[in-house]
Scaffold this active site. Structure first.
Site, short mmCIF file in Angstrom:
data_model
loop_
_atom_site.label_atom_id
_atom_site.label_comp_id
_atom_site.label_asym_id
_atom_site.label_seq_id
_atom_site.Cartn_x
_atom_site.Cartn_y
_atom_site.Cartn_z
N GLU A 76 4.80 5.70 6.49
CA GLU A 76 5.09 4.81 5.46
C GLU A 76 5.11 3.90 6.39
O GLU A 76 5.60 2.33 5.76
CB GLU A 76 6.36 5.60 4.80
CG GLU A 76 6.94 6.66 4.07
CD GLU A 76 7.58 7.53 3.79
OE1 GLU A 76 7.16 6.71 2.90
OE2 GLU A 76 8.86 7.38 4.00
N ASP A 83 5.46 3.42 0.33
CA ASP A 83 5.94 2.88 1.51
C ASP A 83 5.52 2.16 2.67
O ASP A 83 5.66 0.85 3.20
CB ASP A 83 6.96 3.50 2.00
CG ASP A 83 8.27 3.51 1.54
OD1 ASP A 83 8.70 2.31 0.56
OD2 ASP A 83 9.14 5.21 0.86
N CYS A 138 0.61 11.30 -0.19
CA CYS A 138 1.66 11.59 -1.50
C CYS A 138 1.39 10.39 -2.11
O CYS A 138 2.46 10.54 -3.03
CB CYS A 138 2.48 12.47 -1.13
SG CYS A 138 3.61 12.02 0.20
C1 PEP Z 1 5.85 7.16 -0.27
O1 PEP Z 1 6.66 5.92 -0.04
O2 PEP Z 1 4.80 6.94 -0.48
C2 PEP Z 1 6.27 7.82 -1.11
C3 PEP Z 1 5.57 9.11 -1.26
O3 PEP Z 1 7.57 8.23 -0.70
P1 PEP Z 1 9.01 7.73 -2.15
O4 PEP Z 1 7.66 7.26 -3.51
O5 PEP Z 1 9.74 8.93 -2.32
O6 PEP Z 1 9.14 6.67 -1.42
MG MG Z 2 8.46 6.63 0.75
#
Ligand code: PEP
Ligand code: MG
Length: 579
Positions: free
Chosen positions: A439, A463, A510
Site C-alpha cells: 500500500e 492507500d 483488494c
Molecule cells: C487499500 O488501501 O486499498 C485497502 C484495501 O485497505 P483499506 O481500504 O482498508 O485501507
Molecule cells: Mg489500506
C-alpha cells in the site's frame, strides 16, 4: 443548451428523473415561553417526536439490504442508541420544566452543551460522535418543527423516481431516500471512500458526490439525466439525448439481471486461465453476502471494524469467536484475515493513548506501525487468528508494510506467538500463510523483498494511490487528483505483479480498483490473477474476465504502461475494453 454538472461518480448506472432538492442546513430554533399548565403537554410533544425519530430510524434499519456492509447498519444503530440515551431523552425534558420553554429550545440548549463538551476534546473519533449527535438532534428538530419531509418513508410521491440534489447526505438519509424510491442523488460535498459512497454502491444507487455547487437554473421538477459512471448530471435536455440515455439504461438493467446466472461459473478467461475472485468484507455478517455472490473466499477481512463503535477492546476470546464464526460460515472456503488497520481515518474508541495528536495521521502511527508499538493490542489478535486457523483455511495479512525491518519484526513476533501457543498446547495451523499488503510506494518499489519473505501479497490501491499521488483519500478537495490510471500508479502495480511472478508468490489486488470493470482487462493484461472486491461488484468482474482473451491484450497493455499522456492512456484503455 444543456447544462452539465460534474463530480465524482461513486457508483455505476444511469438514472433519469425529476429533480428534488433537499432543504438542508441549520434548522433555526426560537425560544417560546410555555405556561405552567401546558408544560406536561409540551413534554408529551417532545416524547412523541423522539418516538417518531426512533420509528424512522428503525424503518431505515429494516430497509437496508442484507448485502450492505455492516458499518452502515452500525452507524444507524449508534443513532438508535442515542435516541435511548438520557442525554437526548431525559435532559431536554428537565430543561423544558426548568426553563418553562418549548421542546425545540430545550433540545437546542442540550445540543449546544454537548457540542461544547465535544469541542474541548481533540480526539478525531470523538469529533465524529459530535456529528452523530447533530444528526440525531436535527432529526428530532425536523419532526418538532414540522419540517420533516421524510416522515412517511413509503408515501412520498415527490421523492419516488426523483434525482435528489443535496448539500450532503448521511448514510442514514441515503438509506431512507433509497427506501422512498429515489432514482439517484448528487451531493455537493463528500468523497468516493465515505460511508455514504460505500452504501450507494451496495444499494446500486447511481450517485455523484463532490460537485461543490449546483447551478440555481436547475429547479425542482426539471428532468435530468444522472450518469454515475461518467460522474455527470445533465439538465435542459433535448429529445435525442434523452432517447439515447433511455436506451443505454435499458441495456444496463438487462445486463445486471443476466449476470445472476454466473454465480456458480468459474472465472476462466477465453484463453483458459483460471482467475480467483474473492470478496472484501468488514464484519462477520458480510460473509453471507460474499457467499451469495459466488465468492471463492474472503480476500480481505477488515478486522478493525470489530473494534469500532465501542469503548472497550475485544479480547482474544471475543476475536477468536468472531473469526471462528467466519470460518464456519465459509464452509471450507479460505479467509484472509487482515491484522488491525487502525489509525488515520479509522479510529476506535479504545485506541491506545497517543503521545501527541498527529498532524498527518495517514503518515503516522497507523496499521502495523501502531500494532508493533502496542503489543498488548496486537498479541491477542495474533493469538486469535492463529487459533482460528486450527479450524479452517485461514491466512493472515499484514497492512501497510514499508520496510524490511518492520517485516522481520512482525514475522519474529508471529513466530514467538506460535511458540507461546505450542507451550500452552493450543492448536493452530503451523503453516498458516502470512501475507502482506502493498500500500506504500516504498513497498511496491521493493516488492521483491516482500515477495521473497511472504507467502502472498495483496495490492491495496486505495492507500497506494493516496501515498503515490500525495492525496489524502478522505479529503474531498483533492479527490479530483485520485487517478488509478496515473502512470506512476500503474508502474508500481506492475512491479508488484512482476515480483510475484519472479518469486512464485501469489499476488492479489483488494483496493477499489480491483472492483471496477474499467480496469479489469488492464489488470489481467498486467498479469493479475486474483481480484478481491466488494460482493456487489463480483459478478460484473467475473463477466468481464470470462469475455477476455488475455493473450490479445499485450500490445495495448504495454502501450498503456509506457505512455505518459493521460489522454493517450484513456484512449488505449477504451480500445482495450472494446476488443
Ligand atoms: C487499500 O488501501 O486499498 C485497502 C484495501 O485497505 P483499506 O481500504 O482498508 O485501507
Ligand atoms: Mg489500506
Amino acid at each position: 443548451m444543456s447544462i452539465a454538472i460534474s463530480g465524482i461518480g461513486i457508483s455505476r448506472g444511469i438514472a433519469i428523473g425529476a429533480v428534488q432538492r433537499l432543504e438542508q442546513g441549520e434548522i433555526e430554533v426560537y425560544e417560546a415561553a410555555i405556561p405552567g399548565a401546558l408544560i406536561e403537554e409540551e413534554i408529551s410533544r417532545f416524547r412523541r417526536a423522539v418516538r417518531t425519530a426512533r420509528q424512522q430510524l428503525k424503518a431505515i434499519r429494516n430497509s437496508i439490504p442484507e448485502t450492505t456492509t455492516a458499518d452502515i447498519t452500525d452507524f444507524i444503530d449508534t443513532h438508535l442508541l442515542m435516541l435511548e440515551d438520557s442525554m437526548l431523552t431525559a435532559t431536554p425534558v428537565e430543561l423544558i420544566r426548568q426553563h418553562q420553554c418549548n421542546a425545540e429550545w430545550a433540545l437546542k440548549i442540550q445540543r449546544d452543551a454537548l457540542a461544547q463538551v465535544f469541542d474541548e476534546m481533540d480526539d478525531p473519533y470523538l469529533r465524529t460522535r459530535k456529528d452523530d449527535v447533530d444528526h440525531v438532534v436535527n432529526r428530532i428538530l425536523r419532526i418538532l418543527t414540522g419540517r420533516d419531509t421524510h416522515a412517511d418513508p413509503l408515501d412520498d410521491d415527490q421523492l419516488r423516481g426523483a434525482i435528489v440534489i443535496a448539500h450532503d447526505l448521511t448514510p442514514a438519509e441515503t438509506a431512507l431516500l433509497h427506501h422512498q424510491g429515489i432514482a439517484g442523488f448528487i451531493t455537493e460535498s463528500g468523497g468516493p471512500l465515505s460511508h455514504t459512497a460505500i452504501l450507494a454502491r451496495s444499494l446500486g444507487l447511481p450517485a455523484i458526490v463532490g460537485t461543490h455547487t449546483t447551478p440555481h437554473q436547475i429547479r425542482d421538477g426539471d428532468n435530468v439525466i444522472l450518469d454515475a459512471s461518467r460522474g455527470v448530471l445533465l439538465a435542459d435536455l433535448d429529445a435525442a439525448t434523452l432517447r439515447d440515455y433511455r436506451r443505454q439504461q435499458r441495456q444496463q438493467q438487462k445486463y445486471r439481471s443476466e449476470l445472476k446466472h454466473l454465480k456458480d461459473e468459474p472465472a476462466i478467461t477465453l484463453d483458459g486461465t483460471r482467475m480467483h475472485l474473492v470478496a472484501n468484507v468488514e464484519l462477520r455478517e458480510d460473509v453471507l453476502a460474499a457467499r451469495r455472490a459466488g465468492a471463492e473466499g474472503i480476500g480481505l477481512y477488515r478486522t478493525e471494524f470489530l473494534f469500532m463503535n465501542r469503548t472497550d477492546i475485544p479480547d482474544e476470546e471475543e476475536q477468536l469467536q468472531q473469526y471462528l464464526s467466519v470460518v464456519k460460515t465459509l464452509k471450507g472456503l479460505p479467509v484472509t484475515i487482515r491484522t488491525l488497520d487502525l489509525g488515520s481515518d479509522k479510529e476506535c474508541g479504545a485506541e491506545p493513548a497517543r503521545e501527541h495528536t498527529p498532524v498527518n495521521p495517514a503518515l503516522g502511527l497507523r496499521a502495523i506501525r501502531l500494532c508493533l508499538k502496542h503489543a498488548d493490542l496486537f498479541r491477542p489478535q495474533l493469538r486469535a487468528i492463529l487459533r482460528a486457523s486450527a479450524k479452517g483455511p485461514v491466512r493472515m495479512m499484514i497492512p501497510m508494510l514499508s520496510s524490511a525491518h518492520e517485516l522481520d519484526t512482525v514475522l519474529a513476533l508471529i513466530d514467538d506467538v506460535k511458540q507461546e501457543l505450542q507451550r500452552e498446547r493450543l492448536a493452530f495451523d503451523l503453516h498458516i500463510p502470512v501475507g502482506g499488503m502493498i500500500e506504500v510506494p516504498a513497498a511496491a518499489l521493493s516488492a521483491s523483498l516482500f515477495a521473497r519473505k511472504l507467502d502472498f501479497l495483496s495490492i491495496g490501491t486505495n492507500d497506494l494511490i493516496q501515498y503515490t499521488l500525495a492525496i489524502d483519500r478522505v479529503d474531498d478537495e483533492v479527490t479530483y487528483l485520485y487517478d488509478p490510471l496515473h502512470p506512476a500508479v500503474l508502474r508500481l502495480v506492475k512491479m508488484v505483479i512482476d515480483a510475484g511472478r519472479q518469486y512464485h508468490t501469489p499476488i492479489a489486488m483488494c483496493g477499489e480498483m480491483a472492483g471496477d470493470t474499467r480496469y479489469t482487462r488492464l489488470l489481467l493484461g498486467m498479469g493479475l490473477t486474483e481480484f478481491s472486491v466488494h460482493p456487489t461488484a463480483l459478478l460484473e468482474i467475473k463477466d468481464t474476465i470470462i469475455h477476455s482473451r488475455v493473450a490479445d491484450f499485450h500490445t495495448q497493455v504495454d502501450g498503456i504502461l509506457q505512455d505518459d499522456e493521460p489522454a493517450a492512456i484513456i484512449e488505449r484503455l477504451d480500445a482495450l475494453n472494446k476488443m
